[in-house]
Structure formats: C-alpha cells, structure tokens
Design an enzyme around this catalytic site. Structure first.
Site, PDB file in Angstrom:
ATOM      1  NE  ARG A  15      -2.813  -1.142   3.252  1.00 15.71           N
ATOM      2  CZ  ARG A  15      -3.304  -0.517   4.315  1.00 15.71           C
ATOM      3  NH1 ARG A  15      -4.228   0.407   4.182  1.00 15.71           N
ATOM      4  NH2 ARG A  15      -2.884  -0.822   5.519  1.00 15.71           N
ATOM      5  N   GLY A 138      -5.663  -6.560  16.859  1.00 14.47           N
ATOM      6  CA  GLY A 138      -6.056  -7.708  17.675  1.00 14.47           C
ATOM      7  C   GLY A 138      -6.621  -7.214  19.000  1.00 14.47           C
ATOM      8  CG  ASN A 167      -1.239  -7.415  20.300  1.00  8.17           C
ATOM      9  OD1 ASN A 167      -0.363  -7.053  21.092  1.00  8.17           O
ATOM     10  ND2 ASN A 167      -1.019  -8.271  19.306  1.00  8.17           N
ATOM     11  CE1 TYR A 367      34.199  18.634  -9.530  1.00 12.89           C
ATOM     12  CE2 TYR A 367      32.383  19.865 -10.499  1.00 12.89           C
ATOM     13  CZ  TYR A 367      33.100  18.689 -10.375  1.00 12.89           C
ATOM     14  OH  TYR A 367      32.723  17.592 -11.104  1.00 12.89           O
TER      15      TYR A 367
HETATM   16  C1  UD1 Z   1      -0.332  -7.358  14.431  1.00 12.00           C
HETATM   17  C2  UD1 Z   1      -0.979  -8.235  15.487  1.00 12.00           C
HETATM   18  C3  UD1 Z   1      -2.213  -7.529  16.040  1.00 12.00           C
HETATM   19  C4  UD1 Z   1      -1.816  -6.162  16.583  1.00 12.00           C
HETATM   20  C5  UD1 Z   1      -1.082  -5.336  15.527  1.00 12.00           C
HETATM   21  C6  UD1 Z   1      -0.499  -4.076  16.119  1.00 12.00           C
HETATM   22  C7  UD1 Z   1      -0.518 -10.551  14.805  1.00 12.00           C
HETATM   23  C8  UD1 Z   1      -1.085 -11.786  14.217  1.00 12.00           C
HETATM   24  N1  UD1 Z   1      -1.353  -9.512  14.895  1.00 12.00           N
HETATM   25  O1  UD1 Z   1      -1.263  -7.236  13.380  1.00 12.00           O
HETATM   26  O2  UD1 Z   1      -2.787  -8.283  17.086  1.00 12.00           O
HETATM   27  O3  UD1 Z   1      -2.968  -5.458  17.046  1.00 12.00           O
HETATM   28  O4  UD1 Z   1       0.021  -6.100  15.005  1.00 12.00           O
HETATM   29  O5  UD1 Z   1       0.103  -3.327  15.125  1.00 12.00           O
HETATM   30  O6  UD1 Z   1       0.625 -10.545  15.221  1.00 12.00           O
HETATM   31  N2  UD1 Z   1       5.659  -9.629   9.418  1.00 12.00           N
HETATM   32  C9  UD1 Z   1       6.703 -10.420   9.017  1.00 12.00           C
HETATM   33  N3  UD1 Z   1       6.408 -11.645   8.504  1.00 12.00           N
HETATM   34  C10 UD1 Z   1       5.154 -12.120   8.402  1.00 12.00           C
HETATM   35  C11 UD1 Z   1       4.098 -11.284   8.815  1.00 12.00           C
HETATM   36  C12 UD1 Z   1       4.375 -10.045   9.323  1.00 12.00           C
HETATM   37  O7  UD1 Z   1       7.861 -10.034   9.110  1.00 12.00           O
HETATM   38  O8  UD1 Z   1       4.997 -13.249   7.950  1.00 12.00           O
HETATM   39  C13 UD1 Z   1       5.964  -8.283   9.949  1.00 12.00           C
HETATM   40  C14 UD1 Z   1       5.403  -7.171   9.099  1.00 12.00           C
HETATM   41  O9  UD1 Z   1       6.368  -6.732   8.143  1.00 12.00           O
HETATM   42  C15 UD1 Z   1       5.106  -6.085  10.119  1.00 12.00           C
HETATM   43  C16 UD1 Z   1       4.810  -6.850  11.392  1.00 12.00           C
HETATM   44  O10 UD1 Z   1       5.358  -8.153  11.213  1.00 12.00           O
HETATM   45  O11 UD1 Z   1       6.224  -5.279  10.365  1.00 12.00           O
HETATM   46  C17 UD1 Z   1       3.319  -6.887  11.718  1.00 12.00           C
HETATM   47  O12 UD1 Z   1       2.665  -7.638  10.727  1.00 12.00           O
HETATM   48  P1  UD1 Z   1       1.225  -7.291  10.217  1.00 12.00           P
HETATM   49  O13 UD1 Z   1       0.804  -8.374   9.299  1.00 12.00           O
HETATM   50  O14 UD1 Z   1       1.178  -5.901   9.752  1.00 12.00           O
HETATM   51  O15 UD1 Z   1       0.386  -7.438  11.571  1.00 12.00           O
HETATM   52  P2  UD1 Z   1      -0.874  -6.601  11.946  1.00 12.00           P
HETATM   53  O16 UD1 Z   1      -1.992  -6.939  11.033  1.00 12.00           O
HETATM   54  O17 UD1 Z   1      -0.481  -5.192  12.155  1.00 12.00           O
END
Ligand code: UD1
Length: 451
Positions: A15, A138, A167, A367
C-alpha cells in the site's frame, strides 16, 4: 536481565505504492526501520536479530549500515508474525534472557515501553493500548485472572470486536519459553497464518504468567501507507519539539522547526522559525540559529550565530562565536573562533583561521569540473568582498585581499593581494556616451515607424 531483540521486517507494504521497501522510507532523516532499531538499542541488547523477506537484500544492507552487529534472518514466505519470529530461533541458540519482539514498521515505539516489557517478571508481557478507533487490531480478551488470549480482528466475534483494549504488537518472552511456545502454533484461523498473538493462549494453557504493559496508541502506529508515513513524521516532529523545549531550547515557532532523528541541541540555544535540521547536527549551548536555515551533518559551537537564510552542509564546523549571516553556504569547512562570514558567500573544502573576516560575495572556487581543491585562510585575515579564491590556494595569516580580486596564487602572511583590472576615469565621457545612446534609440524608433 540480558535482552535479545527480534525485529520483524519481512512484510511487503504494497500500500506504500513504492519501489522502496516500506521499512526503508525515510522518517526524520533515517529509515523507518532505524527508528525501531534505535529504540531497541537503548536496551543494550546482547543480540539484535532482524527478520527480512520482501526486498531482503536492500533491507539487510540498511540493517548493516544502522547496526553492523545486527544479525539478519530471512523469512522466505510471509506465513505470519509467529512464523517470522520462529526464523530467529537459530540465532537465539544459547541465549537464556528475555526476548523483546517489535516491528520494523512501527517507528514511534518508545524505549521506555520496551524496557517495561523487558523488565516485567511475567513469562510473557505484551503491550496493550486503548484504541480510539480499534480498526483491525487484535483485541485483548481478559478475565478476572488477567489476559486470557488475543483474538485477531478477522477471527473475532461481533462482541469481541466491540472491545477497545487492543494488542500493541510489541512483546517480551523469556527465551527458554519462546521456542517451546512457537512450536505449538497452528495456522487454523481466518488468515491461514501463524499468529504470534496465539502465544498468549498457549502460555496460559501451560499455566504461565502473562501480563499487559500499557502503551500510547502513537507507539503502535505502523507505516503501511504514505499517509501513515506523513502522520508518523508529524508525530515524530511534535515529540522532538516538545523534547527540545523541555531540555531548555528556545523555539520561537516550534511548529515550523523540523528535527532529524539524531539532532542534538544544548540548553539555552535559540532556534528561530522555519529551521530544518538534517541528520548529524549538533548545536552547543547558547548558539543561535536564526530563521530559515537548513543544516545537515554540521557542528555549531557555543556563542555562534547562524542565519537568517544560511545553509550548512556536511562537514561545516563552526567554532565559538563564529557568525554566519544571510545567504551563506558552507560545506566541509572549519571556521575557527570568531570568524565572520556575513553575507552571500560560498565556503567549500576550506579552513578559516580565527577572527578572519570574509567579505560579502566571497567564493571558494573549489571544483575544477573534475576534482575538488582546498582553500586555506590564516587567522586575522581580511578577505575583501567579491574575492574569488581559486583553489588550491592559501591566504596567509593577517593577509588582505582587495575587493573583486580573483586569487589564483598563494598570498603570503601579512601581504595585500590585488588581483583585478586597474580603474581608468575618462572625464566628461559619461554625458557623451548617454547622448550617443539616446540618438541610437531614437533612430531605432524611427525605423520601426517606417516599417
Ligand atoms: C499485528 C498483530 C495484532 C496487533 C497489531 C499491532 C498478529 C497476528 N497480529 O497485526 O494483534 O494489534 O500487530 O500493530 O501478530 N511480518 C513479518 N512476517 C510475516 C508477517 C508479518 O515479518 O509473515 C511483519 C510485518 O512486516 C510487520 C509486522 O510483522 O512489520 C506486523 O505484521 P502485520 O501483518 O502488519 O500485523 P498486523 O496486522 O499489524
């Protein structure tokens, strides 16, 4: 207790609509990821592990530049936050302390929050916040026993979605427990992902203690869109302005001053309106930066005044009581104590000795189209207005260059250098010249009328 950091930075960030990975977009002069890493670094971690995936090579190069000691581990497929943390386990081998987990795309996380998680006696401490608009966070499901589990938005019932306690994402887990709990994660949920958040329910089922550390909603702000990046920048700036004011810096119009992630300003310094600090600027106590200055990688000592409308570029070093005035640009140049550069001047690749005066319109011609050359100016010299100093060149201590000189040879100490055409006055010539010009103008007008 010893701390290890695990920073998740494998996500794609579609995005952002950008060729650059989201964690590398600049915020206050440093990549978003650097902000999270800096907050974590304040815990003085024994190990820092960054999980990379999307555009891994670019992210890993940035990680190495921010912290050469950090370890990168790749997550080939983004199968969820729990799966991402599991990639860090080999790098955590032999570590028995506290693992603090945070996200590379949440730049406003505070070191104090991470410290509260790290120091918490519970087996797992997670961050919670009261969301104004809980959106897709979450939700924390609590009972009289405390936190029971975290339910992701996609999996939540209507009733659970009505909960505003969310969370924050950052958490701390004692290292021996982390591997054990991660191995129990399943992906049988709405997203088909291994959720890190499920560690809470697993820990509770195993009779472990789980606690919530409250944090501010701004700390959780993730950068997934350009609008969120702009919001994070605005929040960073308002925090930095408040911090500077609290530390005794006068900001005449705080909302117009922009700081970098590492700006250092001493007590009783004064910063006027519309000043921009790029990375690497240090300003000592009592210095004054007047309106509309742009500064990067430079040092300004006590008692110095800069601006209005001055530009200090990398390597500009101003000693005590130096005065740099309007429309002056300084790059890679050291100005010793009491030097005055009042107006319309460029000093690049130069050294100026103490109490030397640089006249208006002076240019170090550093320069030649291929290489850069140095200009050395001694102490107590006087550089006349509009002097061109064709580098490499030196002007000795106490020397004087006449206004309008083009200095191509070294000027010895104490010498007067005059390097300009001699003036000739022709009496009465001005009136004759004007008459001739007026006649020519009239003749041209007459020709136009004929045509
Ligand atoms: C996550 C939490 C949610 C919380 C929120 C706060 C989980 C399942 N959910 O959701 O409860 O309220 O953060 O911001 O943890 N990432 C990886 N590898 C992956 C997936 C994600 O490195 O396979 C990294 C992403 O780049 C990002 C971070 O982890 O920096 C968070 O991932 P994202 O999928 O954005 O979680 P949220 O939906 O924000």
């Amino acid at each position: 207790m010893a701390v290890a950091l695990v920073i998740l930075a494998a996500g794609q960030g579609t995005r952002m609509n950008s060729d650059l990975p989201k964690v590398l977009h600049p915020l206050a002069g440093a990549p978003v990821l650097a902000h999270a890493m800096r907050a974590g670094a304040e815990l003085e971690p024994e190990r820092t592990i960054v999980i990379t995936g999307h555009e891994a090579e670019a992210v890993e190069a940035a990680v190495a530049a921010i912290d050469a000691g950090a370890i990168c581990r790749r997550q080939a497929e983004q199968l969820g936050t729990g799966h991402a943390v599991a990639q860090a386990l080999p790098a955590l081998e032999g570590f028995g302390g506290r693992v603090v987990i945070l996200y590379g795309d949440t730049p406003l996380v505070r070191a104090e929050t991470l410290r509260a998680l790290a120091d918490h006696p519970a087996d797992i401490a997670i961050t919670g916040f009261e969301a104004d608009d809980p959106r897709r966070y979450g939700r924390l499901i609590t009972s009289d026993q405390g936190l029971e589990r975290i339910v992701e938005f996609k999996d939540a019932t209507e009733e659970e979605r009505a909960i505003t306690l969310c969370n924050g994402g950052m958490m701390a887990v004692s290292a021996p427990l982390l591997g054990e709990l991660l191995s129990g994660l399943k992906n049988d949920n709405a997203a088909g992902e291994y959720y890190l958040t499920d560690l809470v329910a697993l820990a509770r089922a195993g009779g472990r203690q789980v606690a919530v550390v409250m944090c501010d909603e701004t700390e959780v702000l993730g950068v997934d869109t350009r609008a969120q990046l702009a919001r994070a920048e605005a929040l960073f700036q308002s925090r930095a302005r408040a911090g500077a004011l609290a530390e005794g810096v006068t900001l005449t119009a705080p909302e117009t001053v922009f700081f970098a992630f590492d700006t250092v300003i001493g007590r009783d310094a004064i910063v006027g309106p519309n000043v921009v600090f790029g990375p690497g600027v240090t300003v000592e106590s009592g210095a004054e930066i007047r309106a509309f200055c742009h500064l990067e990688s430079c040092h300004i000592s006590r008692g110095a005044t800069v601006g209005p409308f001055a530009r200090l570029r990398p390597g500009a070093e101003l000693a005590e009581d130096v005065h740099v005035g309007n429309f002056v640009e300084i790059k890679n140049a050291i100005l010793d104590e009491g030097v005055k550069v009042g107006h319309l001047t460029y000093l690049g690749d130069a050294h100026v000795g103490e109490h030397t005066n640089i006249g208006a319109g002076t240019v170090t011609c550093n320069y030649d189209g291929v290489m850069k050359h140095r200009t050395e100016i001694g102490a107590r010299a006087f550089i006349g207005s509009d002097t061109m100093l064709v580098a490499p060149v030196s002007v000795g201590e106490g020397a004087f260059t006449a206004t309008g000189s083009v200095i191509t040879q070294d000027v010895p100490a104490g010498a007067l250098a005059v390097a300009r055409a001699r003036q000739e006055n022709k009496p009465g010539f001005a009136a004759r010249l004007f008459e001739k010009l007026r006649k020519a103008k009239a003749a041209r007008a007459a020709r136009r009328e004929l045509n």
